[in-house]
Design a protein around this motif. Structure first.
Motif, PDB file in Angstrom:
ATOM      1  N   TYR B   4       0.850  -1.188   0.000  1.00 30.87           N
ATOM      2  CA  TYR B   4       0.000   0.000   0.000  1.00 30.87           C
ATOM      3  C   TYR B   4       0.888   1.241   0.000  1.00 30.87           C
ATOM      4  O   TYR B   4       1.848   1.312   0.771  1.00 30.87           O
ATOM      5  N   VAL B   5       0.551   2.193  -0.824  1.00 29.48           N
ATOM      6  CA  VAL B   5       1.303   3.443  -0.830  1.00 29.48           C
ATOM      7  C   VAL B   5       0.369   4.564  -0.366  1.00 29.48           C
ATOM      8  O   VAL B   5      -0.661   4.812  -1.000  1.00 29.48           O
ATOM      9  N   TYR B   6       0.697   5.175   0.752  1.00 27.58           N
ATOM     10  CA  TYR B   6      -0.166   6.247   1.275  1.00 27.58           C
ATOM     11  C   TYR B   6       0.609   7.559   1.311  1.00 27.58           C
ATOM     12  O   TYR B   6       1.776   7.600   0.926  1.00 27.58           O
ATOM     13  N   ILE B  17      -5.950   1.267   6.598  1.00 28.91           N
ATOM     14  CA  ILE B  17      -6.513   0.201   7.434  1.00 28.91           C
ATOM     15  C   ILE B  17      -7.959  -0.073   6.998  1.00 28.91           C
ATOM     16  O   ILE B  17      -8.387  -1.211   6.858  1.00 28.91           O
ATOM     17  N   TYR B  18      -8.682   1.011   6.774  1.00 28.48           N
ATOM     18  CA  TYR B  18     -10.080   0.902   6.359  1.00 28.48           C
ATOM     19  C   TYR B  18     -10.167   0.162   5.026  1.00 28.48           C
ATOM     20  O   TYR B  18     -10.916  -0.814   4.874  1.00 28.48           O
ATOM     21  N   ASP B  19      -9.359   0.608   4.075  1.00 30.38           N
ATOM     22  CA  ASP B  19      -9.405   0.004   2.734  1.00 30.38           C
ATOM     23  C   ASP B  19      -9.041  -1.476   2.766  1.00 30.38           C
ATOM     24  O   ASP B  19      -9.684  -2.297   2.121  1.00 30.38           O
ATOM     25  N   SER B  20      -8.026  -1.793   3.540  1.00 23.98           N
ATOM     26  CA  SER B  20      -7.601  -3.191   3.618  1.00 23.98           C
ATOM     27  C   SER B  20      -8.743  -4.066   4.120  1.00 23.98           C
ATOM     28  O   SER B  20      -8.980  -5.163   3.619  1.00 23.98           O
ATOM     29  N   PHE B  21      -9.472  -3.562   5.107  1.00 21.72           N
ATOM     30  CA  PHE B  21     -10.584  -4.323   5.685  1.00 21.72           C
ATOM     31  C   PHE B  21     -11.671  -4.574   4.642  1.00 21.72           C
ATOM     32  O   PHE B  21     -12.155  -5.695   4.486  1.00 21.72           O
ATOM     33  N   TYR B  22     -12.031  -3.531   3.892  1.00 23.17           N
ATOM     34  CA  TYR B  22     -13.147  -3.693   2.937  1.00 23.17           C
ATOM     35  C   TYR B  22     -12.722  -4.330   1.626  1.00 23.17           C
ATOM     36  O   TYR B  22     -13.540  -4.899   0.921  1.00 23.17           O
ATOM     37  N   PHE B  40       7.831  -8.679 -10.630  1.00 21.65           N
ATOM     38  CA  PHE B  40       6.604  -8.871 -11.376  1.00 21.65           C
ATOM     39  C   PHE B  40       5.407  -9.147 -10.465  1.00 21.65           C
ATOM     40  O   PHE B  40       4.275  -8.825 -10.791  1.00 21.65           O
ATOM     41  N   LEU B  41       5.680  -9.747  -9.305  1.00 24.03           N
ATOM     42  CA  LEU B  41       4.572 -10.218  -8.463  1.00 24.03           C
ATOM     43  C   LEU B  41       4.095  -9.194  -7.440  1.00 24.03           C
ATOM     44  O   LEU B  41       3.148  -9.422  -6.714  1.00 24.03           O
ATOM     45  N   THR B  42       4.776  -8.064  -7.345  1.00 23.99           N
ATOM     46  CA  THR B  42       4.360  -7.063  -6.366  1.00 23.99           C
ATOM     47  C   THR B  42       3.289  -6.148  -6.957  1.00 23.99           C
ATOM     48  O   THR B  42       3.466  -5.615  -8.052  1.00 23.99           O
ATOM     49  N   THR B  43       2.190  -6.026  -6.230  1.00 26.63           N
ATOM     50  CA  THR B  43       1.133  -5.125  -6.673  1.00 26.63           C
ATOM     51  C   THR B  43       1.175  -3.875  -5.799  1.00 26.63           C
ATOM     52  O   THR B  43       1.156  -3.985  -4.569  1.00 26.63           O
ATOM     53  N   TYR B  44       1.221  -2.710  -6.412  1.00 25.74           N
ATOM     54  CA  TYR B  44       1.189  -1.463  -5.649  1.00 25.74           C
ATOM     55  C   TYR B  44      -0.213  -0.893  -5.670  1.00 25.74           C
ATOM     56  O   TYR B  44      -0.835  -0.792  -6.734  1.00 25.74           O
ATOM     57  N   ILE B  45      -0.719  -0.555  -4.501  1.00 20.60           N
ATOM     58  CA  ILE B  45      -2.054   0.031  -4.460  1.00 20.60           C
ATOM     59  C   ILE B  45      -1.958   1.411  -3.821  1.00 20.60           C
ATOM     60  O   ILE B  45      -1.446   1.549  -2.703  1.00 20.60           O
ATOM     61  N   ASN B  46      -2.389   2.445  -4.545  1.00 20.38           N
ATOM     62  CA  ASN B  46      -2.351   3.796  -3.996  1.00 20.38           C
ATOM     63  C   ASN B  46      -3.568   4.054  -3.125  1.00 20.38           C
ATOM     64  O   ASN B  46      -4.688   3.818  -3.532  1.00 20.38           O
ATOM     65  N   ILE B  47      -3.310   4.533  -1.929  1.00 17.73           N
ATOM     66  CA  ILE B  47      -4.400   4.821  -0.999  1.00 17.73           C
ATOM     67  C   ILE B  47      -4.689   6.325  -1.041  1.00 17.73           C
ATOM     68  O   ILE B  47      -3.775   7.138  -0.905  1.00 17.73           O
ATOM     69  N   THR B  48      -5.939   6.672  -1.253  1.00 18.14           N
ATOM     70  CA  THR B  48      -6.312   8.083  -1.247  1.00 18.14           C
ATOM     71  C   THR B  48      -6.858   8.439   0.138  1.00 18.14           C
ATOM     72  O   THR B  48      -7.840   7.844   0.577  1.00 18.14           O
ATOM     73  N   ASP B  50      -8.826   9.790   3.089  1.00 21.28           N
ATOM     74  CA  ASP B  50     -10.248  10.103   3.103  1.00 21.28           C
ATOM     75  C   ASP B  50     -10.695  10.384   4.537  1.00 21.28           C
ATOM     76  O   ASP B  50     -10.591   9.527   5.412  1.00 21.28           O
ATOM     77  N   GLU B  51     -11.165  11.600   4.739  1.00 24.46           N
ATOM     78  CA  GLU B  51     -11.551  12.068   6.075  1.00 24.46           C
ATOM     79  C   GLU B  51     -12.587  11.153   6.731  1.00 24.46           C
ATOM     80  O   GLU B  51     -12.487  10.823   7.915  1.00 24.46           O
ATOM     81  N   VAL B  52     -13.572  10.727   5.955  1.00 26.22           N
ATOM     82  CA  VAL B  52     -14.661   9.911   6.512  1.00 26.22           C
ATOM     83  C   VAL B  52     -14.140   8.549   6.965  1.00 26.22           C
ATOM     84  O   VAL B  52     -14.406   8.095   8.086  1.00 26.22           O
ATOM     85  N   LYS B  53     -13.356   7.920   6.096  1.00 27.23           N
ATOM     86  CA  LYS B  53     -12.777   6.618   6.443  1.00 27.23           C
ATOM     87  C   LYS B  53     -11.874   6.750   7.667  1.00 27.23           C
ATOM     88  O   LYS B  53     -11.896   5.911   8.571  1.00 27.23           O
ATOM     89  N   PHE B  54     -11.081   7.813   7.677  1.00 22.26           N
ATOM     90  CA  PHE B  54     -10.177   8.049   8.810  1.00 22.26           C
ATOM     91  C   PHE B  54     -10.956   8.126  10.122  1.00 22.26           C
ATOM     92  O   PHE B  54     -10.635   7.447  11.093  1.00 22.26           O
ATOM     93  N   ASN B  55     -12.022   8.938  10.119  1.00 17.00           N
ATOM     94  CA  ASN B  55     -12.813   9.087  11.348  1.00 17.00           C
ATOM     95  C   ASN B  55     -13.436   7.785  11.802  1.00 17.00           C
ATOM     96  O   ASN B  55     -13.528   7.503  12.995  1.00 17.00           O
ATOM     97  N   LYS B  56     -13.876   6.977  10.827  1.00 18.53           N
ATOM     98  CA  LYS B  56     -14.486   5.693  11.185  1.00 18.53           C
ATOM     99  C   LYS B  56     -13.483   4.796  11.905  1.00 18.53           C
ATOM    100  O   LYS B  56     -13.796   4.206  12.943  1.00 18.53           O
ATOM    101  N   VAL B  57     -12.283   4.707  11.338  1.00 15.21           N
ATOM    102  CA  VAL B  57     -11.266   3.852  11.961  1.00 15.21           C
ATOM    103  C   VAL B  57     -10.846   4.429  13.312  1.00 15.21           C
ATOM    104  O   VAL B  57     -10.738   3.722  14.314  1.00 15.21           O
TER     105      VAL B  57
END
Lengths: 430, 246
Positions: B4-6, B17-22, B40-48, B50-57
């Motif tokens: 994950y790249v944040y 954390i939120y994104d990983s869960f969902y 070749f086998l590494t997948t990079y996922i960019n995390i955006t 997000d205030e709402v997700k942050f507050n939930k966690v």
């Protein structure tokens, strides 16, 4: 006189006052004010002797009318003299505080003109600080012999007060500080204690009652200027904690400044290790549930300089050990050498989840260097030697373990001999 | 391998954390460094972020685990230690599984590492509360330069907000080019790099020399113990201490 010179003289004269703690007060900043107490206290620096600098520690004046034998401010001593003005102290304190050099002010004084006159000046200074909206910590010395009303008034402006007991017995006081009477020291202590109790009660009835010494009272005594053994000193401290609800008793190793028939010679090294042992024992009284009589008795009236008081006690009471860390209760755990308040708390918390083994203790950060000889984990003993005081003492004193097995024959002899033999083994001098 | 790249903020981390869960996936690493595709086998996922997700966690940690744990991971995050993100992730996974009792699992490795990071940061925060030195500049502005090991700027500011409430002050973290600025009763953190030398007020030199003088005369020479001094006041702080630079 220049402010710089005054500061030099009056901080130099204050350096033997030990108390530097700035904890225990919750004084809050007022509107437009400067300062806000931190309950835990904060150290701001450490001087070259390794002691912390938390409060700006000065005497208001070193022009003394008394002649206490051990004191560099005594009237017959030829030193440079100076006296601050309240304005000077206020300016220094507020400017140092603003720059975050200090946590507050520790203000003491020689007896200038008379005890009452001195106390009035000290009160004027702290009053002026508070009127200038200074809400930092203030520790004020009560001047023995000052009037009751003055002691009570001072308590309304400051966080902590202390009256120095100076010497551990009336006889020594008589010999070294004849102008200070036991009554003039004990009286203000009682007064302060009662003032604090009364203030607590008033606060319950009326929330806005102004605080009276929210951080309590302390005292200090000199170690090694007079002949009393550690046992007397520790019994005295115990009494002071019980009778006057002291927050702290400070011990100051006597540093000889004068040659005199009534004092140890000028060549005497300050008894720093003895002072350290007294502090360790003091902690045992206050936080570890020990009594003075458990640590010392008439056969052992002084602390062992080689072993800390807790180890010494544990070896004298070896029949209690080893303790099982998963079963022993908190009050027992804190009596194990090497296990402190924090480690004991961690052990008690962690073992609720799962039984602890030796590795777990390491992970918790419990220091096992000394503790391992006094505990078992899940019934297993990791000390690696037999549980008897003599062999444990040898390993605690860092003598290689091989000697303790090799020299088991010397177990019957006093220590000094064992050590001589051990070192001659190394050097091959038989 | 999932990485994950944040964006390097605490909000961003909790969003991960939120994104990983969902997304029902477990990242192997969480990082804010853009890196070259390793294999070749590494997948990079960019995390955006997000205030709402942050507050939930954020609230979930507080309610389902404990306030203490929340504080713990925030401090661990500020330690900026290598791989502290994934350590926080693992700690929270355990926390959401067992709840409040995580505070008692002192010998668990996930808990241990977070406690260790957190303790280091707390220790430095406390030391800095005493060791920060302000200088008075023109117009009475107080300026302090610090070079802490950990990112403690946001942790020391509330203390000085209470204490120096009626002053204007700046605490400047030179290592991170950031500063906490307090004015009109509020502090905020901003980027700061000084271009030129600061000018001190005309009284400043006097108080500095008075302090140095005091520092010298309060020491008892018969008890000299430089080792103890250094133990209590590690050398790395000396550079900004007025009393150690006479």
């Amino acid at each position: 006189m220049e402010i710089l010179t005054k500061l030099q003289i009056l901080s130099d004269a204050a350096k033997y006052d030990v108390s530097c703690s700035s904890s225990g007060s919750t004084r809050k900043n007022s509107k437009g004010g400067l300062g806000n107490a931190a309950v835990s206290g904060i150290c701001h620096s450490w001087s070259e002797d390794g002691r912390c600098i938390s409060l700006f520690k000065i005497l208001f004046s070193n022009e003394c009318i008394y002649n206490c034998a051990y004191c560099s401010s005594k009237i017959t001593n030829d030193v440079r003299r100076a006296t601050f003005t309240p304005e000077e102290v206020v300016s220094l304190t507020m400017n140092f505080y603003k720059r975050n050099y200090i946590e507050g002010l520790f203000l003491s004084s020689a007896v200038y003109k008379s005890p009452d006159y001195t106390m009035e000046l000290l009160i004027k200074t702290v009053q002026m600080l508070r009127e200038n909206k200074f809400n930092g910590y203030i520790h004020l010395k009560g001047i023995p012999g000052a009037d009751n009303t003055l002691i009570n008034r001072a308590g309304l402006y400051v966080d902590r007060m202390s009256v120095n007991i100076e010497l551990p017995s009336e006889a020594s006081l008589q010999a070294l500080a004849p102008q200070k009477k036991k009554e003039s020291i004990i009286k203000p202590m009682s007064l302060i204690k009662n003032g604090i109790i009364q203030n607590k009660e008033e606060k319950m009835n009326y929330r806005k009652t102004p605080s009276f010494l929210p951080a309590g009272q302390t005292t200090q005594l000199i170690v090694g200027a007079s002949p009393e053994p550690d046992l007397n000193i520790l019994k005295l401290s115990e009494g002071l904690y019980k009778r006057f609800t002291m927050k702290r008793v400070y011990y100051s190793a006597y540093i000889p400044v004068f040659e005199s028939s009534t004092l140890p010679s000028i060549q005497t090294k300050p008894p720093l290790l003895r002072e350290h042992r007294l502090y360790q024992a003091d902690w045992l009284l206050r936080f570890y549930g020990f009594n003075a009589d458990e640590l010392l008795n008439s056969n052992n009236p002084n602390f062992d300089l080689e072993l800390d008081p807790k180890c010494f006690w544990a070896l004298e009471n070896i029949h209690i050990f080893p303790l099982e860390v998963n079963k022993a209760d908190y009050t027992e755990l804190i009596r194990v050498p090497g296990i402190g308040i924090r480690s004991a708390m961690k052990i008690v918390t962690a073992r609720r989840m799962s039984k602890l083994d030796y590795e777990d203790l390491k992970k918790l950060g419990v220091v096992l260097k000394r503790a391992k000889y006094f505990i078992t984990c899940k019934g297993k003993y990791y000390g690696g030697i037999s549980i008897n005081p003599i062999s444990i003492k040898q390993v605690l004193l860092d003598r290689p373990e091989s000697y303790s097995t090799q020299l088991s024959i010397f177990d019957m002899f006093p220590d000094s001999l064992v050590r001589k033999e051990a070192s001659s083994n190394i050097t091959g001098e038989f | 391998m999932i990485v994950y790249v944040y964006d390097g903020t605490f909000e961003g981390l909790l969003t991960s954390i939120y994104d990983s869960f969902y997304r029902k996936e477990i990242p192997t690493r969480i990082t804010y460094m853009q890196e070259e595709q390793k294999d070749f086998l590494t997948t990079y996922i960019n995390i955006t972020t997000d205030e709402v997700k942050f507050n939930k966690v954020y609230n979930a940690i507080k309610d389902k685990i404990s306030y203490h744990s929340l504080q713990n991971i925030y401090y661990a995050f500020l330690s900026e230690q290598k791989d502290c993100e994934i350590a926080i992730y693992n700690y929270l996974r355990l926390g959401f599984k067992i709840g409040k009792s995580i505070d008692g699992y002192l010998s668990n490795n996930n808990v241990l590492i977070i406690n260790d990071f957190s303790r280091k940061v707390q220790k430095e925060r406390h030391a800095m509360l005493g060791l920060i030195r302000f200088m008075e500049l023109d117009k009475g502005l107080l300026y302090a330069k610090i070079q802490p090991k950990y990112n403690i700027l946001s942790l020391v500011s509330p203390h000085f907000e209470k204490r120096l409430a009626s002053e204007n002050w700046v605490i400047h973290d030179e290592n991170r080019n950031k500063a906490s600025i307090y004015t009109d009763g509020e502090w905020y953190i901003t980027e700061l790099k000084l271009e030129n030398e600061i000018e001190i007020s005309n009284k400043e030199k006097l108080f500095q020399s008075l302090w140095q003088n005091y520092f010298h005369s309060i020491s008892i020479k018969e008890r000299k113990n430089l080792k103890l001094q250094q133990q209590n006041m590690p050398k790395r702080y000396w550079v900004n201490l007025i009393e150690k630079n006479m």
